[in-house]
Scaffold this motif. Structure first.
Motif, PDB file in Angstrom:
ATOM      1  N   GLY A 133     -58.331  20.604 -78.302  1.00 44.63           N
ATOM      2  CA  GLY A 133     -57.545  21.546 -79.081  1.00 44.63           C
ATOM      3  C   GLY A 133     -57.421  21.053 -80.511  1.00 44.63           C
ATOM      4  O   GLY A 133     -58.013  20.029 -80.872  1.00 44.63           O
ATOM      5  N   VAL A 134     -56.645  21.777 -81.299  1.00 37.50           N
ATOM      6  CA  VAL A 134     -56.398  21.331 -82.674  1.00 37.50           C
ATOM      7  C   VAL A 134     -55.484  20.118 -82.593  1.00 37.50           C
ATOM      8  O   VAL A 134     -54.399  20.185 -82.002  1.00 37.50           O
ATOM      9  N   LEU A 135     -55.927  18.999 -83.195  1.00 32.58           N
ATOM     10  CA  LEU A 135     -55.121  17.783 -83.085  1.00 32.58           C
ATOM     11  C   LEU A 135     -53.946  17.833 -84.053  1.00 32.58           C
ATOM     12  O   LEU A 135     -54.101  18.125 -85.230  1.00 32.58           O
ATOM     13  N   ILE A 136     -52.750  17.574 -83.526  1.00 38.96           N
ATOM     14  CA  ILE A 136     -51.544  17.639 -84.374  1.00 38.96           C
ATOM     15  C   ILE A 136     -50.643  16.446 -84.114  1.00 38.96           C
ATOM     16  O   ILE A 136     -50.686  15.836 -83.044  1.00 38.96           O
ATOM     17  N   ASP A 137     -49.797  16.152 -85.111  1.00 38.13           N
ATOM     18  CA  ASP A 137     -48.789  15.099 -84.913  1.00 38.13           C
ATOM     19  C   ASP A 137     -47.491  15.740 -84.430  1.00 38.13           C
ATOM     20  O   ASP A 137     -47.454  16.928 -84.110  1.00 38.13           O
ATOM     21  N   GLU A 138     -46.426  14.969 -84.409  1.00 34.33           N
ATOM     22  CA  GLU A 138     -45.155  15.459 -83.852  1.00 34.33           C
ATOM     23  C   GLU A 138     -44.539  16.559 -84.719  1.00 34.33           C
ATOM     24  O   GLU A 138     -43.576  17.191 -84.331  1.00 34.33           O
ATOM     25  N   LYS A 139     -45.089  16.698 -85.943  1.00 32.20           N
ATOM     26  CA  LYS A 139     -44.564  17.764 -86.808  1.00 32.20           C
ATOM     27  C   LYS A 139     -45.571  18.896 -86.954  1.00 32.20           C
ATOM     28  O   LYS A 139     -45.528  19.639 -87.932  1.00 32.20           O
ATOM     29  N   PHE A 140     -46.481  18.990 -86.026  1.00 35.06           N
ATOM     30  CA  PHE A 140     -47.477  20.070 -85.945  1.00 35.06           C
ATOM     31  C   PHE A 140     -48.474  20.063 -87.095  1.00 35.06           C
ATOM     32  O   PHE A 140     -49.194  21.034 -87.314  1.00 35.06           O
ATOM     33  N   GLN A 141     -48.485  18.970 -87.831  1.00 37.70           N
ATOM     34  CA  GLN A 141     -49.394  18.832 -88.960  1.00 37.70           C
ATOM     35  C   GLN A 141     -50.787  18.522 -88.415  1.00 37.70           C
ATOM     36  O   GLN A 141     -50.951  17.645 -87.574  1.00 37.70           O
ATOM     37  N   HIS A 168     -51.707  17.502 -78.650  1.00 40.68           N
ATOM     38  CA  HIS A 168     -50.820  16.528 -79.302  1.00 40.68           C
ATOM     39  C   HIS A 168     -51.491  15.167 -79.367  1.00 40.68           C
ATOM     40  O   HIS A 168     -52.002  14.678 -78.356  1.00 40.68           O
ATOM     41  N   ARG A 169     -51.461  14.560 -80.568  1.00 38.52           N
ATOM     42  CA  ARG A 169     -51.969  13.189 -80.660  1.00 38.52           C
ATOM     43  C   ARG A 169     -51.033  12.246 -79.909  1.00 38.52           C
ATOM     44  O   ARG A 169     -51.479  11.348 -79.204  1.00 38.52           O
ATOM     45  N   ASN A 170     -49.724  12.459 -80.071  1.00 43.08           N
ATOM     46  CA  ASN A 170     -48.736  11.632 -79.369  1.00 43.08           C
ATOM     47  C   ASN A 170     -47.769  12.546 -78.620  1.00 43.08           C
ATOM     48  O   ASN A 170     -46.699  12.862 -79.136  1.00 43.08           O
ATOM     49  N   PRO A 171     -48.149  12.987 -77.440  1.00 42.05           N
ATOM     50  CA  PRO A 171     -47.248  13.912 -76.734  1.00 42.05           C
ATOM     51  C   PRO A 171     -45.917  13.233 -76.422  1.00 42.05           C
ATOM     52  O   PRO A 171     -45.870  12.014 -76.295  1.00 42.05           O
ATOM     53  N   PRO A 172     -44.837  14.014 -76.315  1.00 42.68           N
ATOM     54  CA  PRO A 172     -43.539  13.444 -75.934  1.00 42.68           C
ATOM     55  C   PRO A 172     -43.652  12.719 -74.593  1.00 42.68           C
ATOM     56  O   PRO A 172     -44.521  13.049 -73.780  1.00 42.68           O
ATOM     57  N   ALA A 173     -42.746  11.771 -74.374  1.00 47.05           N
ATOM     58  CA  ALA A 173     -42.807  10.935 -73.170  1.00 47.05           C
ATOM     59  C   ALA A 173     -42.890  11.784 -71.911  1.00 47.05           C
ATOM     60  O   ALA A 173     -42.133  12.735 -71.745  1.00 47.05           O
ATOM     61  N   GLY A 174     -43.834  11.463 -71.069  1.00 41.91           N
ATOM     62  CA  GLY A 174     -43.956  12.142 -69.785  1.00 41.91           C
ATOM     63  C   GLY A 174     -44.627  13.500 -69.868  1.00 41.91           C
ATOM     64  O   GLY A 174     -44.701  14.214 -68.866  1.00 41.91           O
ATOM     65  N   LEU A 185     -50.966  27.346 -93.763  1.00 45.49           N
ATOM     66  CA  LEU A 185     -51.625  28.061 -92.680  1.00 45.49           C
ATOM     67  C   LEU A 185     -51.078  27.562 -91.347  1.00 45.49           C
ATOM     68  O   LEU A 185     -50.910  26.359 -91.151  1.00 45.49           O
ATOM     69  N   VAL A 186     -50.778  28.507 -90.449  1.00 51.46           N
ATOM     70  CA  VAL A 186     -50.344  28.133 -89.101  1.00 51.46           C
ATOM     71  C   VAL A 186     -51.359  28.687 -88.108  1.00 51.46           C
ATOM     72  O   VAL A 186     -51.569  29.897 -88.038  1.00 51.46           O
ATOM     73  N   ILE A 187     -52.007  27.794 -87.388  1.00 47.22           N
ATOM     74  CA  ILE A 187     -52.996  28.228 -86.409  1.00 47.22           C
ATOM     75  C   ILE A 187     -52.305  28.345 -85.051  1.00 47.22           C
ATOM     76  O   ILE A 187     -51.791  27.360 -84.516  1.00 47.22           O
ATOM     77  N   ALA A 188     -52.270  29.552 -84.526  1.00 48.38           N
ATOM     78  CA  ALA A 188     -51.606  29.793 -83.233  1.00 48.38           C
ATOM     79  C   ALA A 188     -52.479  30.755 -82.442  1.00 48.38           C
ATOM     80  O   ALA A 188     -52.083  31.863 -82.118  1.00 48.38           O
ATOM     81  N   VAL A 238     -55.471  18.337 -91.906  1.00 46.39           N
ATOM     82  CA  VAL A 238     -55.552  18.865 -93.271  1.00 46.39           C
ATOM     83  C   VAL A 238     -54.146  19.255 -93.733  1.00 46.39           C
ATOM     84  O   VAL A 238     -53.392  19.895 -92.993  1.00 46.39           O
ATOM     85  N   ASN A 239     -53.847  18.872 -94.952  1.00 42.71           N
ATOM     86  CA  ASN A 239     -52.543  19.193 -95.530  1.00 42.71           C
ATOM     87  C   ASN A 239     -52.269  20.700 -95.521  1.00 42.71           C
ATOM     88  O   ASN A 239     -53.183  21.491 -95.735  1.00 42.71           O
ATOM     89  N   ASP A 240     -51.016  21.068 -95.321  1.00 40.93           N
ATOM     90  CA  ASP A 240     -50.592  22.472 -95.352  1.00 40.93           C
ATOM     91  C   ASP A 240     -51.179  23.319 -94.227  1.00 40.93           C
ATOM     92  O   ASP A 240     -51.052  24.545 -94.248  1.00 40.93           O
ATOM     93  N   ILE A 241     -51.828  22.690 -93.286  1.00 40.58           N
ATOM     94  CA  ILE A 241     -52.294  23.449 -92.119  1.00 40.58           C
ATOM     95  C   ILE A 241     -51.597  22.892 -90.874  1.00 40.58           C
ATOM     96  O   ILE A 241     -51.626  21.687 -90.618  1.00 40.58           O
ATOM     97  N   TYR A 242     -50.970  23.786 -90.152  1.00 38.73           N
ATOM     98  CA  TYR A 242     -50.213  23.419 -88.975  1.00 38.73           C
ATOM     99  C   TYR A 242     -50.772  24.181 -87.789  1.00 38.73           C
ATOM    100  O   TYR A 242     -51.440  25.196 -87.946  1.00 38.73           O
ATOM    101  N   SER A 243     -50.474  23.673 -86.617  1.00 38.53           N
ATOM    102  CA  SER A 243     -50.929  24.404 -85.442  1.00 38.53           C
ATOM    103  C   SER A 243     -49.891  24.308 -84.332  1.00 38.53           C
ATOM    104  O   SER A 243     -49.247  23.267 -84.153  1.00 38.53           O
ATOM    105  N   ILE A 244     -49.716  25.411 -83.621  1.00 39.50           N
ATOM    106  CA  ILE A 244     -48.713  25.466 -82.551  1.00 39.50           C
ATOM    107  C   ILE A 244     -49.255  26.285 -81.373  1.00 39.50           C
ATOM    108  O   ILE A 244     -50.204  27.055 -81.520  1.00 39.50           O
TER     109      ILE A 244
END
Lengths: 444, 513
Positions: free
Chosen positions: A256-264, A279-285, A101-104, A267-273
């Motif tokens: 928002g929907v909390l995600i890691d750097e791979k949009f996970q 982002h739990r760990n947003p890119p630097a800056g 599932l992709v939540i967008a 819950v397994n198999d559920i992604y969000s974009i």
């Protein structure tokens, strides 16, 4: 056959689906949306209202595109996500199961629980439905108040002015788009808005909406006690992730929907974009929630690579963005904070008459170029992307400035003025002006 | 809309009503003197006058008059054909000149007055309207309400305009006698400059030029923030007024071939017709020079200039059809069809017309050099008359302009113009011109595609970060103007990298889109 279901047919979800197909994915792809049957460009909503375009013009792909690419479209609303048996409950009563599932689901306009904010004629502007509502709400009216000084606010002001509606714009901050733009450029934009007959009020905090008949809004009150007549109120004080339907699920959310750097998600198999993620760990800056078109698209591109087996993480390049404030085009590359930072030097130049300005930031000690805001002059994305990535020195950026311009042929060139002014401000920095007149460029 | 605009519209519409009304104000009386004056070929006179005598000194309405004259000629010719006396068949068109000579009415008695009333009211009205448009608005894109207006989005007024234009072309090409009043209006002008009555082509050229100039002024107002649009509009106005309108008249007065020196074969499809070639040759050195100039344009001018600047150097800066499309047609540019299907139709049609033009010209030249008319059983005269009717009249005229309010302002240029096809081939395969996109800044809003008069789905390329190098692009620059995020730019650069790699800047994990 594997089945990937995408909730939301905005830029993120659609980019994801398109890139899945591009990267050779051949299993089932379903996009569910209750907004419109087909993908349209949200950023173009204002042009429909102004009569520059019709809805059909805002669809980036012809309707045959989806079946040709074997992307199934479902026009329905997701009420609930059941992560146990991997299924979605739809408004129509039907259920759809998924393997992934992709939540967008994007954003929704912010409301603040002010007294009276539920009266008729008060609304935000984000979705196609909002546009239809605005069409009805503004029919035959004379006066409008817009609350919140950001991009959607200025768009709404422009829209309303095309229908000769008197617009009062209440901005909480001391200057326009006060949490993003430095004061200098904000003032130029404010002047321009006044030329378009917008009544601007800064440091004005709305606190209540009033109604004469108990149904339709008739005025807005501020904390200072000022009252503004209004047949229509636009609330454009930002947006927040549109995730209410996930509340009862076990998908972890914050704003928002909390995600890691791979949009996970949690819950397994559920992604969000897209707009709806945090982002739990947003890119630097970068911020944990960034609601712009471009980040949505980049996330869609990246998730498609991940789900087709590439080992990559969310890694947007240097920040960029763009907008248009009535007639003034704006682009930004890198970072220009509202206030000058400790380690920074700044350079602001504005043409004495025209609405053309640039604002540069660079490191005081190392001279490294940090960011630029440009107004009324078009600059090349690739140029600044490269300079930012190679941590170029400001003297290099200024010396190559003529390569950066993206203005049409025969347009007046401002590089000479900008460079000579820069040399006056920072005589210690060496800048070579390599500007060529247009006729030399034509025969180049 | 303010008062000045309202007065402007009233003035313009009154002029239009008077203009149309003039067609119903005359009566027609043929006399033996008129017939004798007009038909100066004695054998024609002998064969036609017995029939015409029947309407001598009768005051007739226009349709009756014209059909009587036509019937007389048709009867005479029928008899010749029956007797197989082919050389006696009358091909000269006397209808228009007889109608003109037999006319009496206000246009005849006060020609100059009516001309001034019509030109004055329409020009003044249009300029009054334009002068108030976008007033008090800062410079910028001015497309507000375009989709809501009947005139600009296929409403009743738009349809009426389209029908009017189509009818205008039908009468102009096929039934000029019915619009004799309009043609005669210009007699005072042509009598003054060249001492002869006006032809329907003079009238047409005059209105055409007037439309480009007045709507060009509108373009100046609309795009006052864009030097590209200002210069381009100045250019089409200049070429129309001078090359297309004034210079041919001057050449005529000087007794030289009266040609438009910027019109290029195969758009100028009669360039190699024998009457044109003979005219050049008979005019001595200057005539030969004109012919050579025309050929140089075809074989060197087109490829060279298109290599350097793209086909826009002609289509949106010089050409007369383009000039009208970019000025009078500007309010209709968004009506072009952007679908993939339309693009497929376009490619087949426009290249077929190019092939047709080449074949037709080949046949004409074959006849010119060999003196033989027949090529594999088909007469080259027949081929050229098909081309003249199908392409010259129907496609470029009636559809080309009449369809502005239905299918946008470039129907002819996009689907029919053989020169555009030729320029397009050069532009597609060998040119420095392209429209570049600015990194990853596109937001897919669709303004570019909507306002592309050639029906190019510009957004399709922009949102993928791909250069636009379509053969049909006339380089009007409007996509770049209307883009709210500064994404599109018309550029001429080294041919390398022109076809480009489709990469959207901004994602470090980007893949070719």
């Amino acid at each position: 056959m594997e089945k990937i279901v995408i909730i939301g047919n905005g830029i993120s979800g659609v980019t994801f689906a398109r890139f899945m197909r591009k990267l050779g994915y051949q299993e089932q792809l379903i996009i569910i949306s209750s907004e419109t049957k087909h993908f349209f460009s949200r950023t173009a909503l204002m042009y429909i209202y102004m009569g520059h375009m019709e809805y059909k013009h805002t669809k980036p792909y012809e309707d045959f595109f989806w079946s040709k690419n074997n992307i199934e479209l479902v026009y329905d609303h997701v009420k609930k996500v059941n992560t146990q048996d991997k299924s979605l409950k739809l408004e129509s009563g039907e259920a759809i199961n998924y393997d992934k599932l992709v939540i967008a689901t994007g954003s929704k306009p912010n409301f603040f629980g002010w007294p009276g904010e539920k009266y008729n004629g008060i609304q935000g502007l984000y979705s196609y439905q909002d546009l239809q509502k605005m069409e009805k709400n503004t029919e035959g009216i004379k006066k409008a108040v817009i609350i919140g000084g950001g991009l959607i606010g200025v768009e709404m002001a422009e829209m309303l002015r095309t229908r000769d509606i008197e617009v009062t714009f209440l901005v909480r901050e001391g200057h326009f788009w006060g949490n993003v733009l430095p004061r200098e450029e904000a003032e130029m934009i404010a002047d321009h808005m006044r030329k378009h007959h917008i009544n601007l009020h800064f440091n004005a905090q709305a606190s209540e909406c009033k109604s004469k008949d108990g149904k339709r809004v008739s005025s807005v009150l501020t904390t200072e006690g000022e009252e503004f007549e209004a047949d229509f109120v636009g609330i454009t004080a930002g947006v927040s992730p549109n995730i209410d339907f996930l509340k009862e699920s076990n998908i972890e959310t914050d704003k928002g929907v909390l995600i890691d750097e791979k949009f996970q998600t949690s819950v397994n198999d559920i992604y969000s974009i897209g707009d709806c993620v945090q982002h739990r760990n947003p890119p630097a800056g970068r911020k944990s929630i960034e609601q712009v078109w471009y980040t949505g698209r980049i996330m869609g591109e990246t998730l498609a690579q991940i789900l087709t087996g590439k080992d990559v993480r969310y890694n947007p390049g240097p920040w960029f963005n763009s907008a248009k404030f009535f007639d003034i085009e704006f682009q930004t590359y890198g970072t220009i904070d509202v206030e000058k930072q400790e380690n920074e030097n700044r350079f602001f130049w504005k043409h004495p008459k025209n609405n053309v300005a640039i604002h540069l930031a660079f490191d005081k000690n190392t001279g490294r170029f940090i960011g630029i805001n440009n107004f009324g002059i078009r600059l090349r994305h690739e140029f600044f992307d490269k300079k930012l990535k190679m941590k170029a020195h400001i003297s290099e950026v200024m010396s190559d400035l003529n390569e950066a311009t993206f203005d049409p042929e025969f347009f007046r060139s401002y590089e000479d003025e900008i460079i000579s002014e820069f040399k006056n401000s920072y005589p210690e920095i060496e800048v070579k002006n390599q500007h060529k007149p247009w006729y030399k460029k034509i025969f180049a | 809309m303010n008062t000045i605009q309202k007065i402007g519209i009233i003035a313009f519409c009154s002029s239009l009503f008077i203009f149309i009304g003039l067609l119903f104000t005359s009566s027609f009386t043929l006399t033996s003197e008129i017939t004798g004056e007009v038909i100066n070929d004695s054998s024609h006179f002998e064969s036609l006058s017995p029939g015409l005598e029947e309407i001598y000194d009768k005051q007739l309405e226009k349709p009756e008059f014209i059909s009587s004259v036509n019937a007389v000629k048709e009867a005479v010719n029928q008899q010749y054909r029956n007797n197989e006396e082919w050389d006696k068949v009358i091909h000269t068109d006397y209808t228009l000149s007889l109608t003109r000579a037999a006319l009496s009415g206000p246009v005849k008695s006060n020609t100059l007055l009516w001309l001034l009333v019509i030109l004055g009211l329409s020009t003044l009205g249009a300029l009054m309207y334009i002068s108030q448009k976008w007033k008090d608005q800062p410079a910028g894109i001015k497309n507000d309400h375009l989709m809501f207006r009947s005139m600009t989005n296929r409403g009743i007024i738009g349809i009426a305009l389209g029908v009017f234009l189509i009818l205008f072309y039908i009468f102009l090409y096929k039934l000029p006698a019915y619009i004799i009043e309009w043609i005669m209006l210009f007699d005072p002008v042509t009598m003054l400059i060249k001492g002869e009555p006006a032809s329907q082509w003079f009238m047409y050229g005059f209105f055409y030029t007037m439309a480009i100039v007045i709507m060009g002024i509108r373009m100046f107002k609309k795009y006052r923030h864009s030097n590209y649009q200002l210069l381009r509009t100045t250019s089409v106005m200049f070429f129309q007024v001078s090359f297309a309108f004034m210079i041919p008249e001057i050449l005529y007065i000087l007794n030289l071939p009266s040609v438009d020196l910027k019109n290029i074969w195969p758009l100028d499809y009669t360039f190699f017709f024998e009457y044109r070639l003979n005219e050049y040759i008979e005019s001595g050195t200057i005539g030969i020079w004109m012919m050579v100039w025309g050929i140089i344009l075809i074989i060197i001018g087109v490829p060279l200039l298109t290599y350097f600047y793209g086909k826009r150097w002609y289509c949106s800066w010089v050409c007369g059809c383009g000039g009208l499309a970019e000025t009078l047609g500007d309010p209709y540019r968004h009506l072009s069809d952007k679908s993939l299907k339309a693009w497929k139709v376009e490619r087949v049609l426009v290249h077929s017309v190019l092939v047709f033009a080449v074949v037709m010209t080949g046949a004409v030249l074959y006849t010119y050099f060999t003196g033989k008319a027949n090529i594999i059983g088909i007469s080259s005269y027949e081929i050229r008359s098909w081309y003249g009717f199908g392409i010259g009249f129907i496609f470029s005229g009636a559809i080309g302009t009449g369809f502005y309010p239905f299918m946008g302002n470039r129907v002819w240029c996009r689907f029919g113009c053989p020169l555009a096809a030729y320029l397009g081939l050069v532009q597609r395969f060998k040119s420095r011109f392209r429209i570049t996109t600015n990194g990853g800044q596109c937001i897919s809003c669709g303004n570019c595609s909507t306002y592309c008069e050639m029906g190019i789905d510009v957004r399709w390329y922009a949102q993928r970060g791909q250069n636009i190098i379509r053969s049909s692009c006339v380089g009007c620059g409007v996509c770049s103007s209307v883009c709210p995020r500064g994404v599109l730019n018309l550029e001429v650069k080294d041919g390398k990298g022109r076809f480009g790699n489709k990469v959207l800047t901004g994602n470090e994990n980007t893949v070719s889109s």
